[in-house]
Design an enzyme around this catalytic site. Structure first.
Site: not given
Length: 418
Positions: A169, A309, A320, A341, A346, A405
């Site tokens: 990502c 994010h 975050e 998002k 996403h 990830f």
């Protein structure tokens, strides 16, 4: 550091509308583009919502052979790169093709094409030994993500370095980070860089269902993506592409180009900790942020907006938030933060580039996009997340971040050019 790298062309294909103008209008108005999945029957799945694009490749200039040859992710990249190139004012005939490079980020490559073709060659999953005679002639291109960079290079006439970056990502951030290094070092005159992913397929939905990373709020798709909200319960899968024309500041000024922003700093780290887990203190993301700001020679107090994010998972949003406090100190409480998002979902590897586009446009229009669907903030997420409505303010410096990830953490600093 060599040359300064600037964005002179932007192309975006995202949920809610085709093109950069439609994308920015959606963000500025705080509208959401999430809905029940229509690409296939989602009934068997736990999460049945996504942010889809109403995209007709033929209407955007792709011929029947190109449509047959290219996976949807590659189609999005080619159409979006064409918009970025047109926006930059550059003509292919004015460029030395050997001095033009391409870098494309993608997390899952040609997932839709592979998923569709597996159903064909396995006769709907009934054959243990698939029958290759039923495969499309270009099935190999679906198998190798490098086909994305190849297609963009062919369509734009670029004969310089061509690369695919796949870091989950953070791919969209990391691909642009690679591009600016080539520009700074003088290896190229122009980079066509960005990312594309079209992952809304049964296999992708099943993968995220297995780890319960996506939301199960299927009865209210429009409000299913809720970053930083206390009621959030996972992210909404999306698709899309953003591509940029990046060149040196000197070159852009020499030709009188419109400059959206300078990409002044970039850094990436890996937590080497867990495939999907994050430490709550946000240390690795904070290190990437600090390094990117150091490279940009930017102090925390200079940051006017943080494009988060903000995936909408409890783990990410808290991680975050901690990273912003760790890297920016008290200024983290003063800088507005938002997650787009909440509006466009996403799109995995593509989202980092889509968020770079949002950051550059925030500088262009002095407008901070909102976090849609944020009504009741998580008490552990106690920063200014710009709920529901966009905010007009002077925006010269933007920090945009990504988390993926595998432990990938990337940060980029964009700023206006006087």
């Amino acid at each position: 550091m060599g040359h300064r790298a600037v964005i002179t062309g932007i192309g975006v294909t995202a949920p809610g509308g085709i093109g950069t103008k439609a994308f920015w209008n959606l963000l500025a108005e705080g509208r959401t583009a999430t809905r029940t999945i229509s690409f296939f029957d989602p009934a068997p799945f736990r999460s049945r919502v996504a942010a889809e694009i109403d995209f007709d490749p033929e209407a955007h200039g792709l011929g029947p052979q190109e449509i047959r040859r290219m996976d949807r992710g590659a189609q999005l990249a080619v159409v979006t790169a064409a918009e970025a190139l047109a926006d930059s004012g550059l003509e292919q005939g004015d460029l030395d093709p050997h001095r033009v490079g391409v870098t494309v980020g993608t997390a899952v490559g040609a997932t839709m094409g592979l998923d569709q073709e597996y159903r064909v060659v396995s006769d709907g999953g009934r054959l243990d030994l698939v029958d290759h005679a039923y495969a499309v002639p270009h099935l190999y291109d679906y198998f190798v993500p490098s086909s994305f960079a190849k297609e963009v290079a062919w369509s734009t006439g670029a004969e310089g370095p061509a690369t695919v970056v796949s870091t989950g990502c953070t791919s969209g951030l990391d691909a642009v980070g690679h591009a600016i290094e080539l520009v700074r070092d003088g290896e190229v005159d122009v980079m066509i860089a960005g990312a594309s992913d079209a992952p809304i397929s049964p296999i992708t939905v099943a993968c995220f269902d297995a780890i319960k990373a996506t939301t199960a709020r299927n009865d209210d798709p429009e409000h299913a993506s809720r970053p930083f909200d206390g009621s959030r319960n996972g992210f909404v899968l999306g698709e899309g592409s953003a591509m940029f024309v990046i060149e040196s500041l000197e070159r852009a000024r020499r030709r009188g180009a419109h400059i959206y922003a300078e990409i002044a700093g970039f850094a990436t780290r890996c937590n080497a900790f867990h495939m999907t887990g994050l430490r709550p203190d946000g240390r690795e993301m904070a290190e990437a942020i600090s390094r990117a700001m150091d490279e940009a020679r930017t102090d925390p107090a200079d940051v006017d907006y943080i494009n988060a994010h903000g995936s909408g998972t409890k783990q990410n949003d808290r991680h975050e938030t901690a990273a912003f406090k760790r890297s920016l100190g008290e200024h983290a409480y003063r800088a507005p933060v938002s997650s787009i998002k909440s509006m466009v979902g996403h799109s995995l590897g593509a989202i980092g580039s889509i968020e770079i586009a949002a950051s550059a446009l925030a500088i262009e229009y002095d407008l901070v996009p909102p976090t849609a669907n944020l009504h009741t903030p998580d008490p552990e997420c106690d920063l200014d997340y710009v709920p529901l409505t966009a905010r007009e303010q002077r925006t010269d410096t933007v920090l945009t971040v990504g988390s993926g990830f595998g432990g990938f953490q990337s940060a980029m600093v964009l700023r206006s050019v006087a």
